[in-house]
Every structure is written in C-alpha cells, then in structure tokens.
Write an enzyme that holds these catalytic residues in place. Structure first.
Site, mmCIF file in Angstrom:
data_model
loop_
_atom_site.group_PDB
_atom_site.id
_atom_site.type_symbol
_atom_site.label_atom_id
_atom_site.label_comp_id
_atom_site.label_asym_id
_atom_site.label_seq_id
_atom_site.Cartn_x
_atom_site.Cartn_y
_atom_site.Cartn_z
ATOM 1 N N SER A 262 0.832 -1.197 0.000
ATOM 2 C CA SER A 262 0.000 0.000 0.000
ATOM 3 C C SER A 262 0.868 1.249 0.000
ATOM 4 O O SER A 262 2.078 1.183 0.214
ATOM 5 C CB SER A 262 -0.897 0.008 1.235
ATOM 6 O OG SER A 262 -0.114 0.321 2.374
ATOM 7 N N LYS A 263 0.205 2.378 -0.207
ATOM 8 C CA LYS A 263 0.897 3.661 -0.221
ATOM 9 C C LYS A 263 1.581 3.887 1.132
ATOM 10 O O LYS A 263 2.675 4.427 1.216
ATOM 11 C CB LYS A 263 -0.139 4.749 -0.500
ATOM 12 C CG LYS A 263 0.469 6.088 -0.755
ATOM 13 C CD LYS A 263 -0.531 7.045 -1.375
ATOM 14 C CE LYS A 263 0.024 8.450 -1.311
ATOM 15 N NZ LYS A 263 -0.654 9.313 -0.367
ATOM 16 N N ARG A 264 0.903 3.447 2.187
ATOM 17 C CA ARG A 264 1.441 3.596 3.545
ATOM 18 C C ARG A 264 2.794 2.898 3.721
ATOM 19 O O ARG A 264 3.675 3.406 4.397
ATOM 20 C CB ARG A 264 0.478 2.983 4.556
ATOM 21 C CG ARG A 264 -0.628 3.892 4.959
ATOM 22 C CD ARG A 264 -0.377 4.384 6.389
ATOM 23 N NE ARG A 264 -1.629 4.435 7.136
ATOM 24 C CZ ARG A 264 -2.255 3.364 7.593
ATOM 25 N NH1 ARG A 264 -1.729 2.150 7.445
ATOM 26 N NH2 ARG A 264 -3.395 3.485 8.221
ATOM 27 N N GLY A 266 5.035 2.489 1.542
ATOM 28 C CA GLY A 266 6.037 3.351 0.928
ATOM 29 C C GLY A 266 6.413 4.491 1.859
ATOM 30 O O GLY A 266 7.596 4.796 2.040
ATOM 31 N N GLU A 267 5.405 5.100 2.462
ATOM 32 C CA GLU A 267 5.672 6.219 3.378
ATOM 33 C C GLU A 267 6.488 5.740 4.576
ATOM 34 O O GLU A 267 7.433 6.393 5.007
ATOM 35 C CB GLU A 267 4.353 6.841 3.849
ATOM 36 C CG GLU A 267 3.729 7.723 2.773
ATOM 37 C CD GLU A 267 2.224 7.890 2.940
ATOM 38 O OE1 GLU A 267 1.677 7.470 3.984
ATOM 39 O OE2 GLU A 267 1.600 8.435 2.006
#
Ligand code: GLU
Length: 500
Positions: A262-264, A266-267
């Site tokens: 998920s994008k999370r 990556g963060e």
C-alpha cells in the site's frame, strides 16, 4: 489468417497509477510486443463520481516515461476508438437492451433506501444481503411484477437499473491462464447491476462490450478482478460472443508482514509507490530511478524467466515473456532490490549521459559552469559507489570545494606531530611537477617518500585528510590531478594552518 493479438490496459482515472498498475501495463505491453500484437490504452471513466482531473494525463505520462507506450488509445486513434468510455456512452444501452430481450437481464426499481433497509436488516441477523435467486422475486423488479406495471414505471420516468439475471444451480467453468480451471457455483453470485439509473453502464457491462468491440484477445489484469470473472464469462455467453483469454496477475505484497502493498508501506519504509510524482509524493522518476530499473524490477514481480538471470533489457523481456511463467502466489515487493537495479543501470550508463543530471545537482549546491570533460572524469571515479545520481554530491563535493572541516576520528588517528612538517615539505615537490597527471604525481610523490625515508603510512593518510577532509574517496592521486596543482597546494596550506 491467425487472429491478431490485441490486449488492453484499462485503468480508471481515479488517481495516479500505482506501481502495481504499471506492472499490469508492462505485462500487457510485453505480451503484445512478443506476439506482434497491439497494446491498447482504454480509459474507463464511466464512474463520474470518482473521476480525478489530471489522472488520465498522468497515466499516459507514466507509460511513456517507462518506455512502454500504447499503440492505440486517447490521442493515438486507431480503428477501434474512441478510447475513453465516457465518449462511448451512447453505445452501451443497446447492449443492455439485448440482454433484457434475451431474458438475461431485468429492470430493477428498488430505491436506495429500500436496499439499505434490506442490507441493515440482514446485518442485524448476522447475514449478508445478496440480490439474487433467493430473494429477487420479493424485490421491486421486472421479474416480480406484471409487464404492464414495468412499462408504466418506465414511461413515468421512474429510476431503474438493469441487473444481470444469474441463473441458479449452475456450475460455471472458468479458465485463467495463470490459475488454470476454476469451478464456480452460480448460487453464490449476485445479480450485478449492468446499467445505472444515471444512464451510464457499470464497469462490468462497459468492460465486456468494449473488449468485444475492440477485439481484445487477452485480458491481462490484476488479481483483484478475479471475482468479476464469473460475471464476465456469463456476459460473453449471454451475448454469444467469444470470450478473450484471461490472465489474472498475482498481488504485489508488502515488503514485510502480510497483505497487499500500500501507499502507507512506501511512506513508512521510504520508497515510492508511484512512477511519477503526484501531489506531495515523489515518484520513482523524481527519486532518481531510471525507467530501465523500474521496468526490470516490475517484470520480475510475478513473472520469472525460469533461469537465474535478473537483469533484462526491455527487448529481452519482450523476447522471453510468456503468461505461462506468471506465478499464482503473491509477489513480495523488495525495496532494496529496486535500488540494486538502479545501481546496476547507473554503472551501465555512459558517463557523458549522466552529465546533465549531475550539473543540475551541482547547481543546487551552487557549483556552476563546470567543464563537461572534467565532470566526466569525476563521474568515472565516483560512479561505482553510487546508486543514484543524487548520491554524486555526497561522493564528489570535495572535488569542487576544499574541506570545511576535518573529520574528528580521522584527525586523531592520522594527523601526527610530524604531519605538518611532512605536508610542508611536500609542497615544493608538488609545485615542481610539470605534467600534473595522476600517474606522474604518483610516481614523483612516491619516489620522494622513499628518498626521504618516510613511511607511506606517515604521508598518504594525512595527504588524503587534507585534500578530502576525511579518509574516503577514490585513488588520491586521481583526486589531486583533477583538483589541480594550485588548489591542491592551497588545501595543504590551509590544513597545516588549521590542524597544527
Ligand atoms: N477499470 C478497471 C481498473 O481500473 C479495469 C479492470 C480490467 O482490466 O478489466 O483496473
């Protein structure tokens, strides 16, 4: 004549393309090129509520940056356009009507409130409300009312949707190139909406109609669409159309733990999940990845060539790619591997090719007007330690400015009582060198060290310290030659003054 292979990438423009979407596009591209086919981009924008301005252009830019351009699509009209579903809106209703005529679909007038009520009611009893064989005759639709009543409501302009009539008690055989054969009991399926009250088709209807009209031969898409396959297969059957072959690509999994990337993630772990920047998020491009690296790691995220080979050009991938070698199980995303690929491709680049990016980086640090050949030489010395061009500054700043400080530990270890004197004695030796090239400097300085009966350990480490500021960097005589005679001597004098 064998049928021409046609595949499509069919994103909905609801935001930026996720790296998983790029992989879907890539596999479509590879399959098309391998089979001398056509790669179509179709924009599935029938859901106006989820439309995001700029998303379509982003998708196109991302494919172009990855060097996997489409052959037909918006702005590249072929014989099967238009390629935006919003521009094909007029097409779909007649297909919904065909299904009604054939008794494969029906009108449903249930209001949102009524359906919500049923859903809630079921939930309270711990059940899930599914609109299908077990309750459709009790709901507000053309199966449960007289034809005159249906006609009256339609004429009166009442809102209705068109639902697929899933036949009960059938065993559907579904075929997927990646997963093999699957058997589905139609009793578990719901009567999906095909056409909405706003006059727009749903994804399912538009997708099947367009794949048929665009003569798509292979549908290659993410695993999240596998649950739709049963409906899609039934729609092809209902229209009496030949279905394309299906291949559902495995999920891309988190680097650690369970679940989808998920994008999370990556963060949290500091890697991009988009190919290009979107709002505040940098993409792979902005982070300094080469498209070759991105393509390469994506290719192996769910596919393997059956050998140990890891590095592939796009041409090699085209040559080797087959759907049969796409795996079923989720593919774990490995951010370190993505860096490894970038490092690899950086080493492969011609140094001159890297100069513009290097110059841009230098100008951010106030270093301007550097000679290209000079920069090329610096790149040749530092490149092997870099993963990104952005690492170049850290690795090369001492070529452009003398040390602003001397690293503590190195000073303690290398700068001895006699260091000042030795460095001072070295000055005239350097000054006398006419051919200030790495080899000559090295020869003369080493001869001098021997003639003075110094040990190398007493001269070389302090010399590096005064030139670089710490003990890092490539061959010291290469550095000195590139910095030049005057600046080298100046650095030695400054260091003597500061360190003594
Ligand atoms: N519009 C769908 C998406 O956003 C396409 C799915 C398919 O390829 O059938 O991914």
């Amino acid at each position: 004549m064998p049928t021409k292979i046609r595949v499509r990438f069919a994103p909905s423009p609801t935001g930026p393309l996720h790296i998983g979407g790029v992989r879907t596009a890539l596999y479509n591209y590879l399959f098309a090129k391998k089979n001398k086919g056509t790669f179509v981009l179709r924009i599935e924008d029938t859901d106006q509520n989820r439309y995001v301005q700029g998303a379509e252009q982003y998708i196109i830019d991302a494919l172009n940056w990855c060097q996997i351009p489409f052959d037909e699509g918006p702005g590249k009209e072929g014989a099967f356009g238009p390629y935006r579903q919003s521009e094909r809106q007029h097409l779909y209703k007649k297909y919904a009507d065909v299904l009604i005529e054939r008794g494969k679909a029906y009108y449903a007038f249930d209001t949102t409130e009524k359906l919500d009520f049923h859903r809630k009611n079921h939930e309270e009893q711990g059940k899930t409300f599914i609109y299908n064989w077990h309750n459709r005759l009790k709901l507000d639709n053309s199966l449960s009312m007289m034809p005159e009543e249906v006609q009256r409501r339609i004429t009166a302009g009442e809102d209705y949707v068109i639902r697929f009539l899933t036949p009960p008690d059938e065993k559907l055989t579904l075929l997927d190139t990646v997963r093999g054969t699957m058997i589905i009991d139609t009793n578990v399926l719901d009567d999906k909406v095909l056409f909405k009250s706003d006059g727009m088709p749903t994804y399912h209807l538009a997708n099947i109609v367009d794949d048929h009209l665009m003569e798509i031969t292979h549908v290659i898409r993410g695993e999240e669409w596998l649950p739709s396959l049963a409906l899609h297969q039934q729609l092809y059957d209902a229209f009496e159309w030949k279905a394309p072959e299906f291949a559902h690509l495995p999920l891309i999994m988190k680097p650690v733990g369970k679940g989808k990337l998920s994008k999370r993630d990556g963060e949290k772990l500091g890697f991009p999940v988009f190919p290009l920047s979107w709002k505040e998020s940098d993409g792979y491009k902005e982070k300094g990845y080469f498209p070759e690296a991105v393509i390469n790691f994506l290719a192996l995220l769910g596919w393997n060539p059956g050998t140990e080979q890891e590095v592939f050009t796009l041409e090699e991938l085209v040559e080797l790619f087959t759907l049969e070698r796409v795996q079923k199980s989720g593919a774990r995303f490995d951010p370190d591997k993505t860096k490894w690929y970038n490092q690899h491709y950086l080493q492969e680049k011609n140094n001159f090719e890297l100069i513009p990016a290097f110059q841009e980086l230098l100008s951010k640090h106030g270093v301007l007007n550097q000679d290209a050949h000079h920069l090329e030489k610096i790149i040749s010395l530092i490149k092997e330690r870099a993963t990104f061009v952005s690492d170049f500054w850290e690795l090369s700043n001492y070529f452009f400015t003398g040390p602003t400080f001397y690293e503590d530990k190195a000073v303690k270890k290398q700068w001895k009582e006699e260091s000042s004197e030795i460095m001072n004695n070295l000055l005239p030796v350097l000054n006398a060198i006419e051919d200030f090239s790495s080899l000559t400097i090295e020869r003369i300085v080493k001869d001098w060290i021997t003639s003075q009966d110094y040990s190398f350990g007493k001269v070389m480490p302090p010399l590096r310290l005064v030139i670089v500021g710490d003990m890092k960097g490539p061959h010291i005589f290469d550095i000195i030659a590139l910095i030049g005679k005057e600046p080298t001597m100046q650095r030695i004098k400054t260091a003597i003054a500061v360190l003594t």
